[in-house]
Design an enzyme around this catalytic site. Structure first.
Site, PDB file in Angstrom:
ATOM      1  N   GLY A  76       0.098  -9.148  -4.086  1.00 43.08           N
ATOM      2  CA  GLY A  76      -0.767  -9.198  -5.264  1.00 43.08           C
ATOM      3  C   GLY A  76      -1.299  -7.806  -5.529  1.00 43.08           C
ATOM      4  O   GLY A  76      -1.708  -7.110  -4.598  1.00 43.08           O
ATOM      5  N   ASN A  84      -3.236  -5.563  -2.830  1.00 45.13           N
ATOM      6  CA  ASN A  84      -2.531  -4.370  -2.352  1.00 45.13           C
ATOM      7  C   ASN A  84      -3.467  -3.153  -2.388  1.00 45.13           C
ATOM      8  O   ASN A  84      -3.513  -2.364  -1.435  1.00 45.13           O
ATOM      9  CB  ASN A  84      -1.312  -4.067  -3.227  1.00 45.13           C
ATOM     10  N   TYR A  89       8.426 -15.540 -10.411  1.00 46.44           N
ATOM     11  CA  TYR A  89       7.076 -16.038 -10.187  1.00 46.44           C
ATOM     12  C   TYR A  89       6.998 -17.559 -10.357  1.00 46.44           C
ATOM     13  O   TYR A  89       7.640 -18.133 -11.244  1.00 46.44           O
ATOM     14  CB  TYR A  89       6.099 -15.426 -11.203  1.00 46.44           C
ATOM     15  N   ARG A 137       3.611 -19.263 -10.672  1.00 44.77           N
ATOM     16  CA  ARG A 137       2.156 -19.126 -10.656  1.00 44.77           C
ATOM     17  C   ARG A 137       1.465 -19.874 -11.800  1.00 44.77           C
ATOM     18  O   ARG A 137       0.237 -19.859 -11.889  1.00 44.77           O
ATOM     19  CB  ARG A 137       1.767 -17.648 -10.668  1.00 44.77           C
ATOM     20  N   ARG A 179       3.125  -7.223 -16.799  1.00 39.33           N
ATOM     21  CA  ARG A 179       4.157  -8.149 -16.316  1.00 39.33           C
ATOM     22  C   ARG A 179       4.632  -8.975 -17.510  1.00 39.33           C
ATOM     23  O   ARG A 179       4.025  -9.971 -17.874  1.00 39.33           O
ATOM     24  CB  ARG A 179       3.591  -9.071 -15.228  1.00 39.33           C
ATOM     25  N   GLY A 193       6.068   8.834 -12.636  1.00 42.17           N
ATOM     26  CA  GLY A 193       7.164   8.628 -11.698  1.00 42.17           C
ATOM     27  C   GLY A 193       7.389   9.844 -10.824  1.00 42.17           C
ATOM     28  O   GLY A 193       6.440  10.441 -10.304  1.00 42.17           O
ATOM     29  N   ASP A 212       0.220   0.388  -7.221  1.00 41.60           N
ATOM     30  CA  ASP A 212      -0.963  -0.036  -6.463  1.00 41.60           C
ATOM     31  C   ASP A 212      -1.318   1.004  -5.406  1.00 41.60           C
ATOM     32  O   ASP A 212      -2.501   1.258  -5.142  1.00 41.60           O
ATOM     33  CB  ASP A 212      -0.703  -1.379  -5.789  1.00 41.60           C
ATOM     34  N   ASP A 245       5.361  -5.024  -0.273  1.00 41.16           N
ATOM     35  CA  ASP A 245       4.344  -4.738  -1.286  1.00 41.16           C
ATOM     36  C   ASP A 245       3.177  -3.947  -0.711  1.00 41.16           C
ATOM     37  O   ASP A 245       2.600  -3.099  -1.392  1.00 41.16           O
ATOM     38  CB  ASP A 245       3.813  -6.048  -1.875  1.00 41.16           C
TER      39      ASP A 245
END
Length: 317
Positions: free
Chosen positions: A34, A38, A104, A106, A168, A227, A259, A298
């Site tokens: 999550g 994270n 996902y 969720r 997302r 990036g 994150d 993650d």
């Protein structure tokens, strides 16, 4: 003094043991994932006191998430266990190096039931920073209003509000996502988008133009992740800062890099929230991100402070 509060959904993650397409795997490892948790783990490993606020189902998956976060010295005392809704799960297809495919499950989760009236002043007590992402407003019917109420209350209580759009597209319609995220930006102080996210919200413009336009909406600090090119940051009434990225030999898993950047950035910011070095914050963010993408997971590969120091020393020799 509680340094940073994060609020958001964490799920149980299933990953195939064998590196082949998901549909051909029958054995999986179990972990958690999550964005907000994270960040909380990353900050905790850097020596910062963190609190993670969430809603979980009153089920074994929720138990796993709580025990994992508590084991990382993250305060979970305000996590709500919900008998009516389950804890979310997701699957990661990782047989290719780089960007994995994520599925996902969720919808109808405990966190999707958040409402503005759930916001509690105690969440923000004795804290300096609230960090949230654009994932929470995508989860349910009232979660956009809930996110906005969290930001407003935190600011009323004197906290600095950090916001990562963390878009997302699998969770919501693109046009609605754009409108919702733009409505939240004026309520944050620090905005941490990736370059593609900023261009989605404000158009195909340079990072310099994007940062200037974002500042006009209300945040006092913007750091745009570029990036491998590093990060570009600017504060109101100050000169912009460009920080180069760190070279890595191979990218194994890019999930969690943003994150990691947020945890590194906020670790520096939390030391002196009104006078922190933007350059040092972005350098730490870049460093954290470069370490994370070289491993799989993650949050599992988020470095401890001593590892970051050792990595810095090795690069400067």
């Amino acid at each position: 003094m509680m340094g940073i509060v994060t609020i958001g959904e964490t799920m149980v993650l299933f990953q195939p043991i064998e590196e082949k397409p998901l549909k051909y795997n029958s054995l999986f490892t179990k972990s958690i994932g999550g964005a907000e948790s994270n960040v909380a783990i990353g900050l905790s490993r850097l020596g910062k006191k963190t609190r993670w606020v969430s809603r979980l189902g009153n089920d074994p998956f929720g138990d796993l998430i709580i025990s994992t976060l508590a084991g990382e010295n993250v305060d979970t005392s305000f996590v709500v266990r919900d008998d009516a809704y389950p804890t979310s799960i997701y699957f990661k297809d990782i047989y290719r190096i780089g960007e994995p495919c994520v599925y996902y499950y969720r919808k109808g989760s405990a966190s999707s039931a958040w409402k503005p009236e759930h916001v509690d002043k105690r969440w923000f007590a004795n804290a300096r920073i609230l960090h949230m992402t654009g994932i929470t407003p995508a989860l349910g019917e009232a979660t956009l209003e809930f996110t906005m109420e969290c930001m407003k209350m935190a600011k009323l209580m004197g906290l600095t509000v950090s916001f990562d759009p963390n878009i997302r597209f699998k969770l919501w319609d693109e046009q609605y996502a754009k409108q919702a995220l733009l409505s939240l930006i004026p309520h944050c102080d620090i905005f941490l988008p990736g370059i593609k996210e900023a261009q989605f919200l404000f158009g195909e413009k340079s990072h310099e133009e994007l940062a200037k336009e974002i500042l006009e909406l209300g945040p006092h600090t913007v750091a745009i992740k570029l990036g491998s090119d590093g990060a570009y940051g600017v504060r109101k009434n100050e000169e912009p800062v460009m920080v180069p990225g760190f070279k890595v030999e191979k990218v194994l898993d890019s999930v969690g890099a943003g994150d990691a950047f947020a945890s590194g950035f906020l670790a520096i910011a939390s030391d002196d929230i009104h006078h922190f070095s933007l350059e040092k914050a972005m350098e730490m963010g870049n460093k954290m991100g470069s370490i994370v993408i070289q491993g799989k997971g993650d949050w599992e590969v988020l470095p401890y402070l001593e590892e970051v120091i050792a990595d810095t020393n090795s690069r400067t020799r």
